[in-house]
Design an enzyme around this catalytic site. Structure first.
Site, PDB file in Angstrom:
ATOM      1  N   LYS A   4     -17.698  -0.863   5.865  1.00 54.40           N
ATOM      2  CA  LYS A   4     -18.264  -1.334   4.713  1.00 54.40           C
ATOM      3  C   LYS A   4     -19.516  -2.297   5.016  1.00 54.40           C
ATOM      4  O   LYS A   4     -19.813  -1.636   3.501  1.00 54.40           O
ATOM      5  CB  LYS A   4     -17.848  -3.265   5.458  1.00 54.40           C
ATOM      6  CG  LYS A   4     -17.902  -4.141   4.143  1.00 54.40           C
ATOM      7  CD  LYS A   4     -17.184  -5.488   4.879  1.00 54.40           C
ATOM      8  CE  LYS A   4     -17.009  -6.752   3.341  1.00 54.40           C
ATOM      9  NZ  LYS A   4     -16.821  -7.581   4.619  1.00 54.40           N
TER      10      LYS A   4
ATOM     11  N   PHE B 253     -11.795  -7.072  13.799  1.00 57.40           N
ATOM     12  CA  PHE B 253     -10.915  -7.233  13.610  1.00 57.40           C
ATOM     13  C   PHE B 253     -10.415  -6.627  12.638  1.00 57.40           C
ATOM     14  O   PHE B 253     -11.552  -6.362  11.516  1.00 57.40           O
ATOM     15  CB  PHE B 253     -11.302  -8.816  12.593  1.00 57.40           C
ATOM     16  CG  PHE B 253     -10.340  -9.778  11.248  1.00 57.40           C
ATOM     17  CD1 PHE B 253      -9.170  -9.844  11.375  1.00 57.40           C
ATOM     18  CD2 PHE B 253     -10.787  -9.775  10.023  1.00 57.40           C
ATOM     19  CE1 PHE B 253      -8.091 -10.615  11.046  1.00 57.40           C
ATOM     20  CE2 PHE B 253      -9.114  -9.917   9.129  1.00 57.40           C
ATOM     21  CZ  PHE B 253      -8.211 -10.384   9.788  1.00 57.40           C
ATOM     22  N   GLN B 254      -8.648  -6.619  12.486  1.00 56.57           N
ATOM     23  CA  GLN B 254      -8.485  -4.955  11.295  1.00 56.57           C
ATOM     24  C   GLN B 254      -9.227  -4.262  11.228  1.00 56.57           C
ATOM     25  O   GLN B 254      -9.458  -2.867  10.384  1.00 56.57           O
ATOM     26  CB  GLN B 254      -9.103  -5.911   9.826  1.00 56.57           C
ATOM     27  CG  GLN B 254      -7.544  -7.182   9.011  1.00 56.57           C
ATOM     28  CD  GLN B 254      -7.757  -7.741   8.321  1.00 56.57           C
ATOM     29  OE1 GLN B 254      -8.399  -6.734   6.952  1.00 56.57           O
ATOM     30  NE2 GLN B 254      -6.190  -7.525   7.749  1.00 56.57           N
TER      31      GLN B 254
ATOM     32  N   MET C 192      24.167   8.681   2.743  1.00 61.37           N
ATOM     33  CA  MET C 192      23.651   9.748   3.451  1.00 61.37           C
ATOM     34  C   MET C 192      23.787  10.050   4.876  1.00 61.37           C
ATOM     35  O   MET C 192      24.880  10.844   5.601  1.00 61.37           O
ATOM     36  CB  MET C 192      22.219  10.918   3.148  1.00 61.37           C
ATOM     37  CG  MET C 192      22.431  12.185   4.091  1.00 61.37           C
ATOM     38  SD  MET C 192      23.936  12.911   3.014  1.00 61.37           S
ATOM     39  CE  MET C 192      22.915  14.547   1.527  1.00 61.37           C
TER      40      MET C 192
ATOM     41  N   GLU D 114       0.773  -1.088   0.585  1.00 64.23           N
ATOM     42  CA  GLU D 114       0.036   0.160   0.127  1.00 64.23           C
ATOM     43  C   GLU D 114       0.849   1.410  -0.309  1.00 64.23           C
ATOM     44  O   GLU D 114       0.306   2.389  -0.479  1.00 64.23           O
ATOM     45  CB  GLU D 114      -0.893   0.072   0.767  1.00 64.23           C
ATOM     46  CG  GLU D 114      -1.870  -1.364   1.023  1.00 64.23           C
ATOM     47  CD  GLU D 114      -2.262  -3.151   1.317  1.00 64.23           C
ATOM     48  OE1 GLU D 114      -0.659  -2.566   1.862  1.00 64.23           O
ATOM     49  OE2 GLU D 114      -2.546  -3.212   1.504  1.00 64.23           O
TER      50      GLU D 114
END
Ligand SMILES: Cc1ncc(C[n+]2csc(CCOP(=O)(O)OP(=O)(O)O)c2C)c(N)n1
Ligand SMILES: [Mg+2]
Lengths: 555, 166
Positions: free
Chosen positions: A159, A109-110, A470, A47
């Site tokens: 959802k 969940f999630q 760096m 993502e």
């Protein structure tokens, strides 16, 4: 209409053609509706890649980039990309799945509180509560993301709201009572600016990313030429002014051009346009352009007076303000200040950076030079973060806006490659090259699969020094060469990795091979990774040590 | 030094939406601004809440606070309130321990002087309600401290500019 369909319809009405993302349980209904639409979905492999790709798309095109993820881990994976876009004022809309409304707050969940998490890294965020409000919220989100000072907006989509049916209406416009960006600058202030500019002896223009965002580059060029004023840019402003122009100084800042840092220190008036005077640009503030008055043009009033004091603040859109400024300047008999011009030319000649190194292992400036000589000024260059980014910023000339895309504010390693993918999707007609470090490239290297599976062709030029270069440079210079956790090792083989993902890989070790490799990559139909083996402990100079003045730039 | 710690009163009209308070308090934390108090409640307009914020800092900081607040989409308007031209009030409830009749009588007397009210009486305590400027409340608290303050609840400032101007 079903919620998910209303979401897709809203996106279509905003002109969205492509979405970068990964589906999951909480966004399946949305993806199901996308399945029937002509919006292109690009399945990234992480993502974070989706968010950066949307950002790259936005920066290359000026249009809103859209990315999506499922709830929980999908949403949190977007956050680095959202924060990157926020720091660099890039318009993206991020759509996240969320557990059903009845589960919110139950640690389902999630479930994650992505609204709370992204509050400080978005321009605004919304959570859908009903199907009816979908069209309005999407209209608001795109308006907020793309107008004023642009920035990321997140919409969290439970959802059940995606699944439910309701009557919806699609408004053509929305009123947002607390959101009224000021576009037109105050006439009296602009008139005063013209007067100050005309009377200045050593004026300099400092162009930031705001010039690019507001498409004010033509106006800026005109003003520079009218006044014969040299133009320096910030890192984000690179491309706002043609760097091949005699008045161009290149970037100021920690790894800016010496001529630019010297000229701004000498100046008696700075016309700053669309810049927030970041510490990496200004160096220590007490000695930043000590003799200069500052005219500060910015669309965000909060930027004025935040880091430096503006003697003349002008709030407004850069393009509109500069247009008005040209009008007022035209009323004057402009005498060209050739003394100052000549001084600046002297600096430019004296500090012209050397690039034509023949060393093996390669020196990065030579690679940048050969890349620059092989690609066109229309092509887009993105960068990763580290020495690679600073070599690109310092040595690579750009002449057009939106052809240099870099994570300036957040300094996000792993940005450049997915951003290149987004840029290529936005502008398939040009070549896109990511100037990468080996460490950064590894952070989103999985997106090679996105390229090969979606036939997206970009070029990744890895300046492979086997180090987090760096950080190593800072350890060398400021921590007695104690190289703590910066060596990446020799075993990673970028050519084999490329092959494993179904794209091309070329290894380059000699200066004579650089251009050939770039030409081959340009010709290839698929993405090419060029593994440039560079001198491991090559440093990026010049450099203003942290906390020091711009003029104390060391070599 | 005194100037650095100047207290400034801001009034913000904000959309009455979930999360607004979090946006504002998050902003203060993130930008390192110092808030003394925030009060929120309904305004004369449906759907719009009115907030009074007391912030500490020099002129430059307060200017940043106002600008940053204005950037929040759900903030409709922010104005700075000049204390001299405004009515500024705070409400305090003070539960004071009163062991003897004499103590009780004294507290009642103080309360009257401060134009407060006794809102609850029990065998060995009183609750006093008192409204006014913060310094008036400070003075009252100072006065009754020695009796033993069992509990103290102050609302923080709320403010309104005098006259018909909005
Ligand atoms: C996500 C992230 N983690 C850590 C850093 C800190 N950091 C800045 S530059 C750098 C080294 C980058 O290494 P590489 O990509 O190989 O580029 P080089 O400097 O070697 O050219 C690191 C670790 C960062 N900017 N971003
Ligand atoms: Mg490296």
């Amino acid at each position: 209409m079903q919620g998910a369909k209303a979401i897709v319809e809203s996106l279509k009405r905003e002109g969205v053609e492509v979405i970068f993302g990964i589906p999951g349980g909480a966004s399946i209904p949305f993806y199901d509706a996308l399945y029937d639409s002509d919006i292109r979905t690009i399945l990234t492999r992480h993502e974070q890649g989706a968010a950066h790709a949307a950002d790259g798309y936005a920066r290359a095109s000026g249009r809103v980039g859209v990315c999506t993820a499922t709830s929980g881990p999908g949403a949190t994976n977007l956050t680095t990309g959202i924060a990157t876009a926020y720091m660099d004022s890039s318009p993206i809309v991020a759509l996240t799945g969320q557990v059903a409304t009845s589960f919110i707050g139950k640690d389902a969940f999630q479930e994650t509180d992505i609204i709370g998490i992204t509050m400080p890294i978005t321009k605004h965020n919304f959570q859908l509560r009903s199907v009816e409000e979908i069209p309005k919220i999407f209209k608001m989100a795109f308006k907020i993301a793309s107008t004023g000072r642009p920035g990321p907006v997140l919409i969290d989509m439970p959802k059940d709201v995606q699944e439910k049916e309701a009557e919806v209406e699609f408004p053509d416009n929305v009123e947002i009572p607390g959101y009224k960006p000021r576009l037109k600058g105050n006439a009296r202030q602009i008139k005063k600016a013209a007067e100050m500019l005309v009377n200045a002896e050593r004026p300099i223009i400092l162009a930031g990313g705001g010039v690019i965002i507001s498409n004010a580059h033509e106006e800026l060029l005109k003003i520079a030429e009218m006044l014969l004023a040299p133009v320096a840019t910030t890192l984000m402003g690179k491309g706002a002014f043609p760097e091949t122009h005699p008045l161009a100084l290149g970037c100021i800042g920690m790894h800016g051009r010496k001529a630019a840092n010297y000229a701004i220190t000498d100046s008696d008036l700075i016309l700053a346009v669309g810049t927030r005077f970041s510490d990496r640009s200004t160096g220590a503030l007490h000695c930043f352009a000590p003799e200069a008055k500052i005219i500060h043009i910015d669309i965000d009033p909060a930027e004025i007076g935040k880091n430096v004091t503006a003697h003349l603040p002008i709030v407004g859109d850069a393009k509109l303000v500069l247009r008005d400024l040209i009008k007022y300047l035209q009323a004057y008999q402009l005498k060209k200040n050739t003394r100052w011009y000549e001084k600046v030319q002297e600096y430019k000649k004296e500090f012209n950076p050397k690039m034509d190194y023949d060393d093996v292992p390669l020196k990065p400036p030579r690679i940048i030079k050969d890349i620059m000589d092989t690609i066109s000024y229309d092509d887009i260059v993105t960068t990763e973060v580290g020495q690679c980014q600073m070599w690109a910023a310092h040595y690579l000339s750009r002449t057009k806006p939106r052809t240099f895309i870099t994570s300036g504010g957040l300094g996000t390693m792993g940005f450049g490659f997915p951003a290149a993918i987004g840029a290529k999707v936005a502008r398939p007609e040009v070549n896109v090259v990511d100037i990468a470090g080996d460490g950064s490239f590894l952070m989103n290297i999985q997106e090679l699969a996105t390229c090969s599976e979606n036939n997206i062709k970009v070029i990744v030029a890895v300046l492979n020094n086997r180090y987090l270069g760096m950080v190593r440079q800072w350890q060398e210079l400021f921590y007695n060469k104690r190289y703590s956790s910066v060596y990446l090792g020799e075993k990673t083989d970028f050519v084999k990795i490329a092959e494993g993902f179904g794209v091309e890989g070329i290894r380059v070790e000699k200066p004579s091979e650089i251009k050939e490799a770039v030409k081959e990559a340009l010709k290839n139909e698929v993405t090419t990774v060029i593994d440039f083996i560079v001198e491991p402990e090559c440093n990026i100079f010049p450099m203003v040590p942290p906390g020091k003045c711009l003029k104390d730039i060391i070599e | 030094m005194v100037k650095e710690d100047m207290q400034h009163i801001l009034v913000a009209l904000v959309e009455d939406k979930p999360g607004v308070m979090q946006r504002i308090s998050g902003l203060f934390r993130r930008r390192n601004f110092n808030i003394d108090s925030i009060t929120v409640g309904r305004s004369e307009k449906e759907g719009i809440s009115r907030m009074t914020l007391v912030v500490k800092g020099d002129e430059k900081i307060v200017e940043q606070v106002v600008k940053q607040l204005n950037k929040l989409i759900e903030v409709i308007k922010v104005s700075r309130v000049d204390e001299r031209e405004s009515v500024v009030r705070e409400l305090a409830l003070v539960k004071i321990s009163t062991k003897t009749d004499k103590e009780r009588a004294e507290i009642v007397q103080f309360t009257n002087i401060f134009r407060g009210g006794i809102v609850d009486v029990s065998r060995d305590s009183l609750i006093v309600e008192i409204t006014g400027s913060s310094s008036k409340i400070d003075a009252f608290i100072d006065l009754v401290k020695s009796y033993g303050i069992i509990e103290l609840a102050r609302t923080g400032l709320t403010a309104m500019v005098r006259g018909s101007k909005k």
